[in-house]
Structure formats: C-alpha cells, structure tokens
Scaffold this active site. Structure first.
Site, PDB file in Angstrom:
ATOM      1  N   LYS A  22      92.255  85.134  60.210  1.00 39.22           N
ATOM      2  CA  LYS A  22      91.615  83.939  60.774  1.00 39.22           C
ATOM      3  C   LYS A  22      91.240  82.950  59.683  1.00 39.22           C
ATOM      4  O   LYS A  22      91.514  81.759  59.800  1.00 39.22           O
ATOM      5  CB  LYS A  22      90.360  84.358  61.550  1.00 39.22           C
ATOM      6  CG  LYS A  22      89.454  83.214  61.931  1.00 39.22           C
ATOM      7  CD  LYS A  22      88.266  83.670  62.742  1.00 39.22           C
ATOM      8  CE  LYS A  22      87.038  84.001  61.933  1.00 39.22           C
ATOM      9  NZ  LYS A  22      86.339  82.823  61.380  1.00 39.22           N
ATOM     10  N   ASN A  23      90.609  83.449  58.632  1.00 39.33           N
ATOM     11  CA  ASN A  23      90.092  82.538  57.606  1.00 39.33           C
ATOM     12  C   ASN A  23      91.184  81.965  56.707  1.00 39.33           C
ATOM     13  O   ASN A  23      90.910  81.116  55.864  1.00 39.33           O
ATOM     14  CB  ASN A  23      89.009  83.226  56.765  1.00 39.33           C
ATOM     15  CG  ASN A  23      87.728  83.410  57.560  1.00 39.33           C
ATOM     16  OD1 ASN A  23      87.597  82.897  58.674  1.00 39.33           O
ATOM     17  ND2 ASN A  23      86.790  84.157  57.003  1.00 39.33           N
ATOM     18  N   CYS A 116      74.226  77.584  62.199  1.00 38.53           N
ATOM     19  CA  CYS A 116      74.886  78.446  63.171  1.00 38.53           C
ATOM     20  C   CYS A 116      74.116  79.735  63.241  1.00 38.53           C
ATOM     21  O   CYS A 116      73.039  79.863  62.678  1.00 38.53           O
ATOM     22  CB  CYS A 116      76.342  78.665  62.804  1.00 38.53           C
ATOM     23  SG  CYS A 116      76.524  79.728  61.385  1.00 38.53           S
ATOM     24  N   ARG A 121      73.971  76.363  57.262  1.00 36.42           N
ATOM     25  CA  ARG A 121      75.195  76.371  56.454  1.00 36.42           C
ATOM     26  C   ARG A 121      75.424  74.969  55.932  1.00 36.42           C
ATOM     27  O   ARG A 121      76.173  74.197  56.507  1.00 36.42           O
ATOM     28  CB  ARG A 121      76.372  76.897  57.276  1.00 36.42           C
ATOM     29  CG  ARG A 121      76.174  78.353  57.661  1.00 36.42           C
ATOM     30  CD  ARG A 121      77.308  78.882  58.478  1.00 36.42           C
ATOM     31  NE  ARG A 121      78.402  79.369  57.681  1.00 36.42           N
ATOM     32  CZ  ARG A 121      79.441  80.032  58.182  1.00 36.42           C
ATOM     33  NH1 ARG A 121      79.523  80.259  59.465  1.00 36.42           N
ATOM     34  NH2 ARG A 121      80.401  80.458  57.405  1.00 36.42           N
ATOM     35  N   PRO A 122      74.773  74.644  54.837  1.00 36.82           N
ATOM     36  CA  PRO A 122      74.881  73.288  54.305  1.00 36.82           C
ATOM     37  C   PRO A 122      76.292  72.961  53.837  1.00 36.82           C
ATOM     38  O   PRO A 122      77.090  73.863  53.571  1.00 36.82           O
ATOM     39  CB  PRO A 122      73.902  73.290  53.130  1.00 36.82           C
ATOM     40  CG  PRO A 122      73.668  74.711  52.791  1.00 36.82           C
ATOM     41  CD  PRO A 122      73.950  75.519  54.003  1.00 36.82           C
ATOM     42  N   LEU A 125      77.865  70.889  48.902  1.00 35.93           N
ATOM     43  CA  LEU A 125      78.861  71.065  47.835  1.00 35.93           C
ATOM     44  C   LEU A 125      80.174  70.366  48.192  1.00 35.93           C
ATOM     45  O   LEU A 125      80.843  69.801  47.330  1.00 35.93           O
ATOM     46  CB  LEU A 125      79.124  72.551  47.571  1.00 35.93           C
ATOM     47  CG  LEU A 125      77.904  73.379  47.157  1.00 35.93           C
ATOM     48  CD1 LEU A 125      78.257  74.859  47.066  1.00 35.93           C
ATOM     49  CD2 LEU A 125      77.358  72.874  45.822  1.00 35.93           C
ATOM     50  N   ASP A 305      81.185  89.292  55.372  1.00 29.49           N
ATOM     51  CA  ASP A 305      81.751  89.482  56.712  1.00 29.49           C
ATOM     52  C   ASP A 305      81.941  90.959  57.078  1.00 29.49           C
ATOM     53  O   ASP A 305      82.385  91.260  58.188  1.00 29.49           O
ATOM     54  CB  ASP A 305      83.102  88.741  56.831  1.00 29.49           C
ATOM     55  CG  ASP A 305      82.918  87.237  56.957  1.00 29.49           C
ATOM     56  OD1 ASP A 305      81.771  86.780  57.085  1.00 29.49           O
ATOM     57  OD2 ASP A 305      83.932  86.512  56.923  1.00 29.49           O
ATOM     58  N   ARG A 397      86.042  85.331  68.925  1.00 32.04           N
ATOM     59  CA  ARG A 397      86.369  84.299  67.934  1.00 32.04           C
ATOM     60  C   ARG A 397      87.176  84.876  66.773  1.00 32.04           C
ATOM     61  O   ARG A 397      87.901  84.150  66.102  1.00 32.04           O
ATOM     62  CB  ARG A 397      85.078  83.693  67.358  1.00 32.04           C
ATOM     63  CG  ARG A 397      84.392  82.712  68.273  1.00 32.04           C
ATOM     64  CD  ARG A 397      83.209  82.070  67.557  1.00 32.04           C
ATOM     65  NE  ARG A 397      83.577  81.743  66.192  1.00 32.04           N
ATOM     66  CZ  ARG A 397      82.838  81.996  65.114  1.00 32.04           C
ATOM     67  NH1 ARG A 397      81.659  82.550  65.223  1.00 32.04           N
ATOM     68  NH2 ARG A 397      83.268  81.667  63.917  1.00 32.04           N
TER      69      ARG A 397
HETATM   70  C1  UD1 Z   1      83.776  81.294  54.689  1.00 36.09           C
HETATM   71  C2  UD1 Z   1      84.308  82.135  55.811  1.00 36.09           C
HETATM   72  C3  UD1 Z   1      83.229  83.053  56.350  1.00 36.09           C
HETATM   73  C4  UD1 Z   1      82.635  83.864  55.229  1.00 36.09           C
HETATM   74  C5  UD1 Z   1      82.200  82.974  54.086  1.00 36.09           C
HETATM   75  C6  UD1 Z   1      81.734  83.753  52.852  1.00 36.09           C
HETATM   76  C7  UD1 Z   1      86.011  80.723  56.805  1.00 36.09           C
HETATM   77  C8  UD1 Z   1      86.454  79.927  57.981  1.00 36.09           C
HETATM   78  N1  UD1 Z   1      84.778  81.259  56.867  1.00 36.09           N
HETATM   79  O1  UD1 Z   1      82.725  80.489  55.217  1.00 36.09           O
HETATM   80  O2  UD1 Z   1      83.805  83.903  57.331  1.00 36.09           O
HETATM   81  O3  UD1 Z   1      81.501  84.551  55.717  1.00 36.09           O
HETATM   82  O4  UD1 Z   1      83.295  82.135  53.656  1.00 36.09           O
HETATM   83  O5  UD1 Z   1      82.724  84.639  52.419  1.00 36.09           O
HETATM   84  O6  UD1 Z   1      86.761  80.926  55.857  1.00 36.09           O
HETATM   85  N2  UD1 Z   1      76.894  76.692  50.745  1.00 36.09           N
HETATM   86  C9  UD1 Z   1      76.069  75.668  50.341  1.00 36.09           C
HETATM   87  N3  UD1 Z   1      76.567  74.403  50.322  1.00 36.09           N
HETATM   88  C10 UD1 Z   1      77.856  74.120  50.669  1.00 36.09           C
HETATM   89  C11 UD1 Z   1      78.700  75.186  51.066  1.00 36.09           C
HETATM   90  C12 UD1 Z   1      78.181  76.459  51.100  1.00 36.09           C
HETATM   91  O7  UD1 Z   1      74.904  75.889  50.022  1.00 36.09           O
HETATM   92  O8  UD1 Z   1      78.242  72.956  50.620  1.00 36.09           O
HETATM   93  C13 UD1 Z   1      76.359  78.081  50.792  1.00 36.09           C
HETATM   94  C14 UD1 Z   1      76.329  78.603  52.236  1.00 36.09           C
HETATM   95  O9  UD1 Z   1      75.193  78.191  52.905  1.00 36.09           O
HETATM   96  C15 UD1 Z   1      76.370  80.079  51.994  1.00 36.09           C
HETATM   97  C16 UD1 Z   1      77.244  80.219  50.757  1.00 36.09           C
HETATM   98  O10 UD1 Z   1      77.238  78.946  50.132  1.00 36.09           O
HETATM   99  O11 UD1 Z   1      75.075  80.567  51.720  1.00 36.09           O
HETATM  100  C17 UD1 Z   1      78.677  80.640  51.037  1.00 36.09           C
HETATM  101  O12 UD1 Z   1      79.301  79.736  51.897  1.00 36.09           O
HETATM  102  P1  UD1 Z   1      80.859  79.438  51.901  1.00 36.09           P
HETATM  103  O13 UD1 Z   1      81.536  80.278  50.876  1.00 36.09           O
HETATM  104  O14 UD1 Z   1      81.039  77.964  51.838  1.00 36.09           O
HETATM  105  O15 UD1 Z   1      81.275  79.963  53.322  1.00 36.09           O
HETATM  106  P2  UD1 Z   1      82.170  79.247  54.402  1.00 36.09           P
HETATM  107  O16 UD1 Z   1      83.306  78.542  53.747  1.00 36.09           O
HETATM  108  O17 UD1 Z   1      81.283  78.464  55.322  1.00 36.09           O
END
Ligand code: UD1
Length: 416
Positions: A22-23, A116, A121-122, A125, A305, A397
C-alpha cells in the site's frame, strides 16, 4: 456497520502470498501525474486507500483503468490542480499529490489534512522543503495554495526522516530545474520503489534506501510500467498471526531483507522463523517470551506499523514487555481495546508496559485505526471464546481480503 466475528483457538496453517505494498502504491500512483503520459502499475492490492487515490486521480481529470494487469493511468487529460476536500480528509497520505501536481503544473490546492486516529500528523517538513524549492505556500481558512513559477533544485536537510516529506520532495524535484539533495532522508523500501518508478520513467535519482538522495531534475518523464514491491507490513501481520495462534504459516512472494527487524523481534519471543529466497516459514510456540524493549524507529528500525500487532502478541507472553513508540504520538489506542479482552497494559505517554496474561478472552472491541484494528483481529484469533471487531473499515484500508486469507489458513472468522 460491518464487523468481524472471530472464534479464537484455531491454529493457523498454510501458505499466504503477499500482496503489493500500500505505502508504495500510493506515492507511485501520485507520481503518474508528473509525466502527462500513460503508466501501468501492477501488483496492486485491492484496498480502500488505493480506491481513494484512484478517485482523486479521476477527479483531477486523469483516465484511470483498474484491470487485471494493474492500474493504467493516463494523466494527459488532467485539468485540475485542486484536490477534493472529502477525499483528502478520507486519506491523509493524499498530500503526496502536492509534490506531483507542483512538478507537473507548478500549482496545487488542497485542504489542510487534519490529525488522524494516530495523533497529530503535521506536514511542516513537507512545506518547509517545498518552500526551499521556490514554492510559495499560502495557508488560509484551512486551505493550502501552493504555487511555483519555477521549481528549483535545493539542498534540503530534513529535521526528521519523514517518509511522506521525502516522497513529496522526490516528486517535486523529479522535473525541477537543477539538482536536489535530501539529507536525513527516510530509508524505507517504499522510497526505493518510488525511485525505481521515477527512474524507469526517465528520472535521474540515486541514493534511495540511504540517508542521502540526489535528484537531478529532468525536462520530462515518459510512459513506463512498474511492478509494486510486496507489503512488508502485511507480511509482518501474518507472521504475528502464525505466532499468536501457535500455527505454522509459509509466506511467499516477499522480500526477506525488508522484514529483518520484524524477524529479529519475533525470534526474541521464541517464535521459530526460517527464510529461503523470497519465502519465510513461521512456527509459533506454546510459551511466548516477553520482549524487554520494543522500540519503533524509522527504517531499518522496527516499524511503527507493526507495533500494535506485537502488542497483541506480547499480551499473552510470559513476563512483562515494554514498547516505546518513538515515531507517532498517541498510537496506543488498541491497548484500551486489548484490555477489554483481558490484556494487562499500562501506557505512559509513548511507553506501554505489557504484563503477559495466560489467555485473552473474547469481547466486543472496536478498530480505532488500521494497524490497531489488525491487532485486535490477531488477539481474537488467540482469545478464548468469541470476539467481535467493529469499525473494520479501518482494517480494509490496508489489508486485501484479510478475513478470507485468515479463514483459508484455518481461522474461524466471519464478516457480518
Ligand atoms: C508513512 C506511512 C505510515 C507509516 C509512517 C512511518 C504511507 C502512506 N504511510 O506515513 O504507514 O506509519 O510512514 O513509518 O507511506 N512529521 C512531522 N512533520 C512532517 C512530517 C512528519 O513532524 O512534516 C512527523 C509525524 O508526525 C510523525 C513522524 O514525523 O511523528 C513520522 O511521519 P512520516 O514518516 O512522515 O509518516 P507518513 O509519511 O505520514
């Protein structure tokens, strides 16, 4: 409302072939926007999240055909840069389209993706990096309007190796002017799959899978076809299903290397695991050992996950285990549901202490999120009596035919 009814106690046995990840599918489908040509993406799992991504692509004007060979996207007909609010709300990872739309049209409009089920989930970045590339972002009334007269390569140091931010930058940079370097990039296998797709389409990207990714912008991307990598989280979930039921399950069509952290932690519980090529055999044991410390980390650390599924397993381990969830805040809601089934779990912020009990008992529980929901199903497979798992749209999902596969392996599970 659909739910699963599970009568616990059956040992699982048999073979499972692992579906596409999926990811990996979601960012690659987003990437098909960039070329303005046709892309054929195969090994697609039948999942709600993929359906949402297809609906978004169609709403932008793309022609999308999901047939037996995979998903064929013709993005030449895209005539909108606005992501529909209700779909963005339904799937937070739709923000990945931001980078793709910017690459193609220099513009993207979307509603701000809220928090969510697994906490805030900011996307700071993502936005900070895109600004470095010359994107002007207006944030007003819950909407984001991103515009770039020209996308320029940039030297980007990520404060955290965010998966989504790394992907968004790769997409925006693929056809930008000049070279982009991402330092402290996420190293997940799905990032390598995105690089592979983009390079097949004519992109010039190297370094995915390491902390430094270099993207040399090219003028245009071309038609191509791509086969998605197997889903390491689905594989990990079935591995825990075998372990928790003292079963014996052979998983086929996976990449063993992607599963090393999961294999290592499952072995700590005493579960027997052998691998050969792209196949893994898991044999569960009667006495599951506790794990002193299970810490979730960015890849190649233990995946967040898989945290919930391990919590279900550790609920019936001999002894006390500690889980430290370092990736997401507020990702222990499944702990409260497991407690209804008799688990002894205490959470303190990002730490959970799980005191193993002899057995779980069936109860009425609710999936609060995707992986947490899968964990409740696993707990139900091992529990005494009948477990009812509600809110299973969360589970759909991310798992393609979850209950039918479990049923085929010998589980007493029904969808009602
Ligand atoms: C992706 C995966 C999700 C998995 C996660 C971590 C997909 C569709 N989803 O989610 O299944 O659980 O990686 O392996 O691929 N963060 C910030 N600012 C940002 C972005 C992220 O603070 O701009 C923080 C998030 O809140 C979180 C951490 O960074 O605490 C990791 O997030 P991130 O790696 O971005 O996860 P996703 O890409 O949302």
């Amino acid at each position: 409302m659909k739910k699963y009814i599970i009568k616990g106690g059956n040992r699982l046995s048999g073979e499972v072939s692992i579906s596409g990840a999926k990811n990996a599918v979601l960012p690659i489908l987003a990437a098909t926007v960039i070329s303005g040509k046709s892309s054929l993406i195969s090994n697609i799992p039948r999942l709600k999240d993929v359906e949402v991504m297809v609906a978004i692509l169609k709403s932008l004007g793309a022609e999308v055909d999901w047939g037996i060979d995979g998903i064929l996207v013709n993005s030449s007909t895209i005539n909108s840069v606005s992501l529909p609010e209700e779909l963005v709300r339904e799937m937070r990872s739709s923000i990945i389209l931001m980078g793709a739309l910017l690459a193609r049209f220099g513009e993207a409009k979307l509603s701000y993706p809220g928090g969510c089920e697994i906490g805030p989930r900011p996307i700071d970045l993502h936005l900070k990096s895109l600004r470095q590339m010359g994107v002007v972002i207006e944030e007003a009334h819950g909407y984001l309007h991103c515009k770039a007269a020209e996308l320029n390569g940039a030297d980007i140091q990520l404060d955290y190796p965010s998966v989504g931010a790394t992907e968004n930058i790769m997409l925006a940079a693929a056809t930008a002017k000049g070279t982009t370097v991402i330092r402290n990039a996420a190293r997940e296998p799905e990032i390598i799959d995105l690089q592979d797709y983009l390079n097949k389409a004519g992109g010039k990207i190297k370094g995915a899978g390491t902390s430094i990714i270099t993207i040399e912008g090219v003028k245009t991307l071309y038609e191509c076809s791509h086969n998605i990598i197997p889903d390491r989280i689905v594989a990990g979930t079935f591995m825990v299903a075998a372990a928790i039921t003292q079963g014996e399950v052979v998983l086929k069509n996976l990449v063993v290397e992607h599963l090393q952290s999961i294999i290592a932690k499952l072995r700590e519980t005493g579960t027997y695991i052998e691998s050969d090529g792209n196949l893994i055999r898991v044999v569960g044991v009667q006495n599951i050992s506790s794990i002193e410390m299970l810490q979730t980390l960015p890849y190649p650390g233990f995946p967040t996950d898989m945290q919930a599924q391990f919590m279900a397993l550790l609920s019936i381990a001999k002894g006390t285990s500690i889980i430290n969830e370092t990736v997401f805040e507020n990702r222990f809601k499944h702990g409260e549901e497991l407690a209804r089934m008799g688990a002894h779990i205490k959470t303190f912020g990002k730490v959970a202490v799980i005191k193993g009990v002899n057995e779980l008992t069936g109860a009425k529980v609710y999936a609060r999120d995707l992986r947490g929901g899968a964990a409740l199903v696993l707990a139900g497979l091992a529990a005494k009596g009948s477990t009812e798992v509600g809110n299973i749209h969360h589970i759909e999902r991310g798992y393609d035919g979850f209950h039918t596969t479990l049923h085929r392996l010998g589980a007493d599970i029904q969808l009602v």
